[in-house]
Design a protein around this motif. Structure first.
Motif, PDB file in Angstrom:
ATOM      1  N   ILE A 116       0.848  -1.186   0.000  1.00  0.00           N
ATOM      2  CA  ILE A 116       0.000   0.000   0.000  1.00  0.00           C
ATOM      3  C   ILE A 116       0.884   1.235   0.000  1.00  0.00           C
ATOM      4  O   ILE A 116       1.864   1.308   0.743  1.00  0.00           O
ATOM      5  N   CYS A 117       0.543   2.179  -0.850  1.00  0.00           N
ATOM      6  CA  CYS A 117       1.258   3.444  -0.892  1.00  0.00           C
ATOM      7  C   CYS A 117       0.429   4.495  -0.158  1.00  0.00           C
ATOM      8  O   CYS A 117      -0.673   4.818  -0.574  1.00  0.00           O
ATOM      9  N   PRO A 118       0.940   5.018   0.962  1.00  0.00           N
ATOM     10  CA  PRO A 118       0.158   6.010   1.716  1.00  0.00           C
ATOM     11  C   PRO A 118       0.104   7.358   1.004  1.00  0.00           C
ATOM     12  O   PRO A 118      -0.717   8.204   1.344  1.00  0.00           O
ATOM     13  N   MET A 119       0.978   7.559   0.037  1.00  0.00           N
ATOM     14  CA  MET A 119       1.020   8.853  -0.637  1.00  0.00           C
ATOM     15  C   MET A 119      -0.148   9.041  -1.597  1.00  0.00           C
ATOM     16  O   MET A 119      -0.770  10.090  -1.643  1.00  0.00           O
ATOM     17  N   CYS A 120      -0.451   7.981  -2.387  1.00  0.00           N
ATOM     18  CA  CYS A 120      -1.526   8.121  -3.365  1.00  0.00           C
ATOM     19  C   CYS A 120      -2.645   7.120  -3.132  1.00  0.00           C
ATOM     20  O   CYS A 120      -3.652   7.136  -3.807  1.00  0.00           O
ATOM     21  N   GLY A 121      -2.466   6.215  -2.139  1.00  0.00           N
ATOM     22  CA  GLY A 121      -3.527   5.266  -1.837  1.00  0.00           C
ATOM     23  C   GLY A 121      -3.530   4.045  -2.737  1.00  0.00           C
ATOM     24  O   GLY A 121      -4.399   3.194  -2.643  1.00  0.00           O
ATOM     25  N   HIS A 122      -2.536   3.935  -3.621  1.00  0.00           N
ATOM     26  CA  HIS A 122      -2.491   2.802  -4.535  1.00  0.00           C
ATOM     27  C   HIS A 122      -2.174   1.522  -3.769  1.00  0.00           C
ATOM     28  O   HIS A 122      -1.372   1.517  -2.845  1.00  0.00           O
ATOM     29  N   GLU A 123      -2.861   0.428  -4.156  1.00  0.00           N
ATOM     30  CA  GLU A 123      -2.592  -0.873  -3.563  1.00  0.00           C
ATOM     31  C   GLU A 123      -2.249  -1.846  -4.670  1.00  0.00           C
ATOM     32  O   GLU A 123      -2.862  -1.816  -5.717  1.00  0.00           O
TER      33      GLU A 123
END
Ligand SMILES: [Zn+2]
Length: 111
Positions: free
Chosen positions: A22-29
């Motif tokens: 999970i990327c907390p910067m853009c929300g991509h999973e």
């Protein structure tokens, strides 16, 4: 092992949650197992489901607005897989006697 950069925004704040990064910067999973972004929907026993598959319901399912549940063993033909389902109802289908509805892939088995 260091976590990969986000394939979407290339930030390196990724963290792992189960089999997902999970990327907390853009929300991509995205999946931790495979680098590509192709989502996969699996049935209750791990078969990959794709559009047009037939499945069998593996447990009785209550239906909103109906006094009859969808019975275990009900065959469902020509499902459509929803890869970006907002909840885990990731199968779009039509069931005889019930009409169009969404099912969870965890309650079906590929026929
Ligand atoms: Zn990102």
């Amino acid at each position: 092992m260091s976590l990969p950069n986000c394939p979407k925004c290339d930030e390196n704040f990724s963290y792992q949650d189960g089999s997902l990064y999970i990327c907390p910067m853009c929300g991509h999973e995205w999946g931790a197992d495979d680098g590509d972004e192709t989502p996969i929907i699996k049935d209750a026993v791990g078969n990959v489901l794709t559009d047009g598959d037939s499945v069998t319901v593996i447990k009785d399912l209550k239906v909103k607005g109906s006094s009859t549940p969808i019975k275990v063993g009900t065959k469902v033909k020509s499902i459509r897989v929803i890869y970006d389902a907002p909840d885990d109802h990731d199968i779009d289908c039509k069931i005889d006697g019930f009409g169009a509805m969404k099912l969870k892939s965890s309650v079906v088995k590929k026929a």
